[in-house]
Design an enzyme around this catalytic site. Structure first.
Site, PDB file in Angstrom:
ATOM      1  CD  GLU A 131      22.610  26.613 -32.511  1.00  0.00           C
ATOM      2  OE1 GLU A 131      22.398  26.942 -31.327  1.00  0.00           O
ATOM      3  OE2 GLU A 131      22.462  27.369 -33.483  1.00  0.00           O
ATOM      4  N   PRO A 132      25.034  22.506 -29.793  1.00  0.00           N
ATOM      5  CG  PRO A 132      27.073  23.240 -28.909  1.00  0.00           C
ATOM      6  CD  PRO A 132      26.055  23.552 -29.974  1.00  0.00           C
ATOM      7  CB  SER A 136      15.391  16.133 -30.528  1.00  0.00           C
ATOM      8  OG  SER A 136      16.078  14.898 -30.619  1.00  0.00           O
ATOM      9  CB  ILE A 161      28.738  20.159 -39.010  1.00  0.00           C
ATOM     10  CG1 ILE A 161      27.982  21.118 -38.058  1.00  0.00           C
ATOM     11  CG2 ILE A 161      28.494  20.505 -40.480  1.00  0.00           C
ATOM     12  CD1 ILE A 161      26.471  20.930 -37.985  1.00  0.00           C
ATOM     13  CD  GLN A 283      13.550 -25.453 -40.360  1.00  0.00           C
ATOM     14  OE1 GLN A 283      13.357 -25.922 -39.233  1.00  0.00           O
ATOM     15  NE2 GLN A 283      12.748 -25.677 -41.370  1.00  0.00           N
ATOM     16  N   GLY A 350      32.334 -15.696 -33.223  1.00  0.00           N
ATOM     17  CA  GLY A 350      33.519 -14.978 -32.714  1.00  0.00           C
ATOM     18  C   GLY A 350      34.229 -14.200 -33.802  1.00  0.00           C
ATOM     19  CD  GLU A 373      19.611  13.830 -43.234  1.00  0.00           C
ATOM     20  OE1 GLU A 373      18.433  14.039 -43.607  1.00  0.00           O
ATOM     21  OE2 GLU A 373      20.580  13.836 -44.006  1.00  0.00           O
TER      22      GLU A 373
HETATM   23  N1  CAA Z   1       8.201  20.791 -43.766  1.00  0.00           N
HETATM   24  C1  CAA Z   1       8.037  22.145 -43.757  1.00  0.00           C
HETATM   25  N2  CAA Z   1       7.683  22.835 -42.671  1.00  0.00           N
HETATM   26  C2  CAA Z   1       7.489  22.145 -41.545  1.00  0.00           C
HETATM   27  C3  CAA Z   1       7.631  20.758 -41.467  1.00  0.00           C
HETATM   28  C4  CAA Z   1       8.008  20.071 -42.644  1.00  0.00           C
HETATM   29  N3  CAA Z   1       8.193  18.756 -42.664  1.00  0.00           N
HETATM   30  N4  CAA Z   1       7.355  20.349 -40.220  1.00  0.00           N
HETATM   31  C5  CAA Z   1       7.044  21.449 -39.524  1.00  0.00           C
HETATM   32  N5  CAA Z   1       7.129  22.538 -40.329  1.00  0.00           N
HETATM   33  C6  CAA Z   1       6.889  23.925 -39.972  1.00  0.00           C
HETATM   34  C7  CAA Z   1       5.596  24.085 -39.212  1.00  0.00           C
HETATM   35  O1  CAA Z   1       4.510  24.238 -40.085  1.00  0.00           O
HETATM   36  C8  CAA Z   1       5.853  25.335 -38.408  1.00  0.00           C
HETATM   37  O2  CAA Z   1       5.714  26.478 -39.220  1.00  0.00           O
HETATM   38  P1  CAA Z   1       4.521  27.551 -38.968  1.00  0.00           P
HETATM   39  O3  CAA Z   1       4.694  28.031 -37.555  1.00  0.00           O
HETATM   40  O4  CAA Z   1       4.765  28.601 -39.989  1.00  0.00           O
HETATM   41  O5  CAA Z   1       3.262  26.779 -39.167  1.00  0.00           O
HETATM   42  C9  CAA Z   1       7.344  25.256 -38.095  1.00  0.00           C
HETATM   43  O6  CAA Z   1       7.897  24.390 -39.089  1.00  0.00           O
HETATM   44  C10 CAA Z   1       7.605  24.710 -36.732  1.00  0.00           C
HETATM   45  O7  CAA Z   1       6.965  23.443 -36.677  1.00  0.00           O
HETATM   46  P2  CAA Z   1       6.708  22.680 -35.337  1.00  0.00           P
HETATM   47  O8  CAA Z   1       6.000  23.588 -34.364  1.00  0.00           O
HETATM   48  O9  CAA Z   1       6.089  21.377 -35.672  1.00  0.00           O
HETATM   49  O10 CAA Z   1       8.197  22.502 -34.821  1.00  0.00           O
HETATM   50  P3  CAA Z   1       8.723  21.779 -33.532  1.00  0.00           P
HETATM   51  O11 CAA Z   1       9.792  22.655 -33.016  1.00  0.00           O
HETATM   52  O12 CAA Z   1       7.624  21.355 -32.613  1.00  0.00           O
HETATM   53  O13 CAA Z   1       9.323  20.385 -34.057  1.00  0.00           O
HETATM   54  C11 CAA Z   1      10.597  18.799 -35.237  1.00  0.00           C
HETATM   55  C12 CAA Z   1       9.843  20.132 -35.221  1.00  0.00           C
HETATM   56  C13 CAA Z   1       9.864  17.905 -36.179  1.00  0.00           C
HETATM   57  C14 CAA Z   1      10.729  18.135 -33.905  1.00  0.00           C
HETATM   58  C15 CAA Z   1      11.973  19.225 -35.761  1.00  0.00           C
HETATM   59  O14 CAA Z   1      12.612  20.086 -34.835  1.00  0.00           O
HETATM   60  C16 CAA Z   1      12.868  18.055 -36.054  1.00  0.00           C
HETATM   61  O15 CAA Z   1      12.740  17.430 -37.083  1.00  0.00           O
HETATM   62  N6  CAA Z   1      13.815  17.790 -35.128  1.00  0.00           N
HETATM   63  C17 CAA Z   1      14.879  16.867 -35.405  1.00  0.00           C
HETATM   64  C18 CAA Z   1      16.048  17.651 -35.897  1.00  0.00           C
HETATM   65  C19 CAA Z   1      16.825  16.909 -36.905  1.00  0.00           C
HETATM   66  O16 CAA Z   1      16.328  16.111 -37.688  1.00  0.00           O
HETATM   67  N7  CAA Z   1      18.095  17.212 -36.912  1.00  0.00           N
HETATM   68  C20 CAA Z   1      18.936  16.605 -37.873  1.00  0.00           C
HETATM   69  C21 CAA Z   1      20.137  17.431 -38.055  1.00  0.00           C
HETATM   70  S1  CAA Z   1      20.841  17.184 -39.608  1.00  0.00           S
HETATM   71  C22 CAA Z   1      21.825  15.828 -39.504  1.00  0.00           C
HETATM   72  O17 CAA Z   1      21.786  15.041 -38.635  1.00  0.00           O
HETATM   73  C23 CAA Z   1      22.621  15.696 -40.695  1.00  0.00           C
HETATM   74  C24 CAA Z   1      23.927  15.125 -40.733  1.00  0.00           C
HETATM   75  O18 CAA Z   1      24.914  15.692 -40.330  1.00  0.00           O
HETATM   76  C25 CAA Z   1      24.102  13.900 -41.521  1.00  0.00           C
END
Ligand code: CAA
Length: 389
Positions: A131-132, A136, A161, A283, A350, A373
């Site tokens: 979202e905006p 991360s 998206i 080289q 260039g 991602e």
């Molecule tokens: N698999 C399953 N569950 C997971 C997990 C994993 N890999 N990692 C964490 N979890 C679970 C945790 O166990 C926790 O659950 P419980 O409370 O039940 O134990 C819950 O998820 C929350 O975990 P965290 O407290 O670790 O979460 P966080 O908020 O501190 O951080 C993060 C998580 C890793 C930073 C995550 O937010 C992240 O990956 N951020 C990056 C976002 C991202 O990748 N966005 C990409 C958007 S998609 C895109 O770009 C696609 C496109 O258009 C091409």
């Protein structure tokens, strides 16, 4: 091959698939890559060619009309398409990203209803997490889903998206219980034609210009209750488990882009003459080429290794280090792709800096693989958390 020798490398079938996709990509996708970039237009020719050859969503299981390709085969398809056109490689990659939540956690009815048209090439499927104000820190999302009888009503704005507007279906993560943090997020299937769904303007980007990136705006979107993917409150876990599988496809895209740039540079240095000889004879140039190919092969092998783990996990095996290897290959491959494409521009001098040659596009396209991602800073955070657990 002796059954005692572990099969780590791609099989003969994988290599046959690579040859098929390479031929198709060179004949039907490469000729439009520069124009798609220049005009920032969707690569319809690529979609048509991929659908005609059943390569647009190869990961969908046969039970839903798909090709049932394994994760390594999917990686090879994305890699070979990205080698000629990164924008086009987002067709199979994002179809996987959008559908994995349904595959992992959706009801049988949801799988049948939504995977079948994607397998047939009649619809594409995007993924709406960011979202905006929640990039991360994905769990800080504000989009709300409120239960109303037999329906859910969704409100909010999803951002960045990929393929928004051209995809028919969207996996949308939304807050169903604001008091529960990450455990109060649920996942839903939203359709492009649902009333209240609209799209923001196309982002004007540095690269992957052929793939539209837009906001998905949800204004009182009322969807049947059975469009929830899995149980209420499990959406964030589903979203992150999905990324464990699909960050590998971004690594595939990165190695494909890098291979395209390396192949072009290899051809160029043999032709380009300076100081009375081909620059390939110097080289200093040879060492650059060797480093590019060495690092690319390292990234590729880690990506294939991760793909095999992803396949095992998809088949129900416990793979405790999937999160680590998935982040590791995405991070490594995208950093390597950025370096290789930059070096390819350097080798062309260039000429490399102009749009007459494809390497500047490849360099611009490579950049996004370090960002989406999950930024590579997030990947390092994910890896460190796994190490310290
Ligand atoms: N698999 C399953 N569950 C997971 C997990 C994993 N890999 N990692 C964490 N979890 C679970 C945790 O166990 C926790 O659950 P419980 O409370 O039940 O134990 C819950 O998820 C929350 O975990 P965290 O407290 O670790 O979460 P966080 O908020 O501190 O951080 C993060 C998580 C890793 C930073 C995550 O937010 C992240 O990956 N951020 C990056 C976002 C991202 O990748 N966005 C990409 C958007 S998609 C895109 O770009 C696609 C496109 O258009 C091409």
């Amino acid at each position: 091959m002796s059954p005692d020798i572990p099969t780590y490398a791609p099989s003969d079938e994988h290599e046959m698939l690579r040859a098929t996709v390479r031929e198709l990509a060179e004949a039907k996708i490469a000729p439009y890559a520069a124009q798609v970039d220049e005009e920032s237009r969707f690569p319809q020719e690529a979609l048509d060619a991929l659908v005609q050859n059943d390569l647009h969503a190869v990961h969908i299981p046969e039970a839903y009309g798909g090709a049932g390709a394994d994760a390594l085969a999917t990686v090879i398809v994305i890699e070979e398409v990205a080698r000629v056109c990164a924008s086009s490689s987002l067709i199979p990659a994002v179809n996987k990203l959008g559908t994995v939540p349904v595959l992992l956690a959706g009801s049988e009815e949801l799988k049948k209803k939504y995977l079948t048209p994607v397998a047939r090439g009649e619809a594409m499927f995007s993924y709406a997490l960011s979202e905006p104000e929640a990039g991360s820190d994905a769990a800080s999302m504000k989009t709300r889903a409120v239960r109303d009888g037999d329906h859910w009503v969704l409100n909010g704005t999803k951002m960045w998206i990929t393929n928004a507007g051209v995809s028919q279906y969207y996996t949308v993560m939304a807050v169903t219980d604001p008091s529960a943090g990450a455990r109060g997020i649920s996942a839903f299937v939203v359709e492009k034609d649902d009333e209240g769904v609209s799209f923001g303007a196309k982002e004007r980007k540095l690269g992957i210009k052929g793939s539209p990136t837009r906001q998905v705006i949800l204004d009182n979107v009322r969807i049947p209750a059975d469009r929830i993917i899995g149980a209420e409150g499990t959406g964030f876990k589903t979203a992150l488990t999905t990324l464990d599988h699909t960050r590998i496809t971004i690594a595939a895209q990165a190695i494909g882009i890098a291979q395209g740039a390396l192949d072009f540079a290899l051809g160029y240095v043999k032709e380009r003459k300076q100081f009375g000889k081909a620059i390939a004879e110097f080289q200093g140039v040879q060492f650059m080429l060797a480093d590019m190919a060495m690092r690319l092969e390292g990234a590729r092998q880690l990506t294939y290794h991760a793909a095999i783990k992803s396949e095992r996990a998809m088949n129900g095996e416990s793979v405790p280090d999937l999160t680590f290897v998935s982040s590791a290959c995405k991070c490594l491959a995208s950093d390597v792709a950025m370096d290789i494409t930059t070096d390819a521009v350097q080798l062309l001098g260039g000429y490399g800096y102009t749009r007459e040659f494809p390497v500047e596009r490849m360099m611009r396209d490579a950049k996004i693989t370090q960002i989406y991602e999950g930024t590579n800073q997030i990947q390092r955070m994910v890896m460190a958390r796994q190490l310290l657990k």
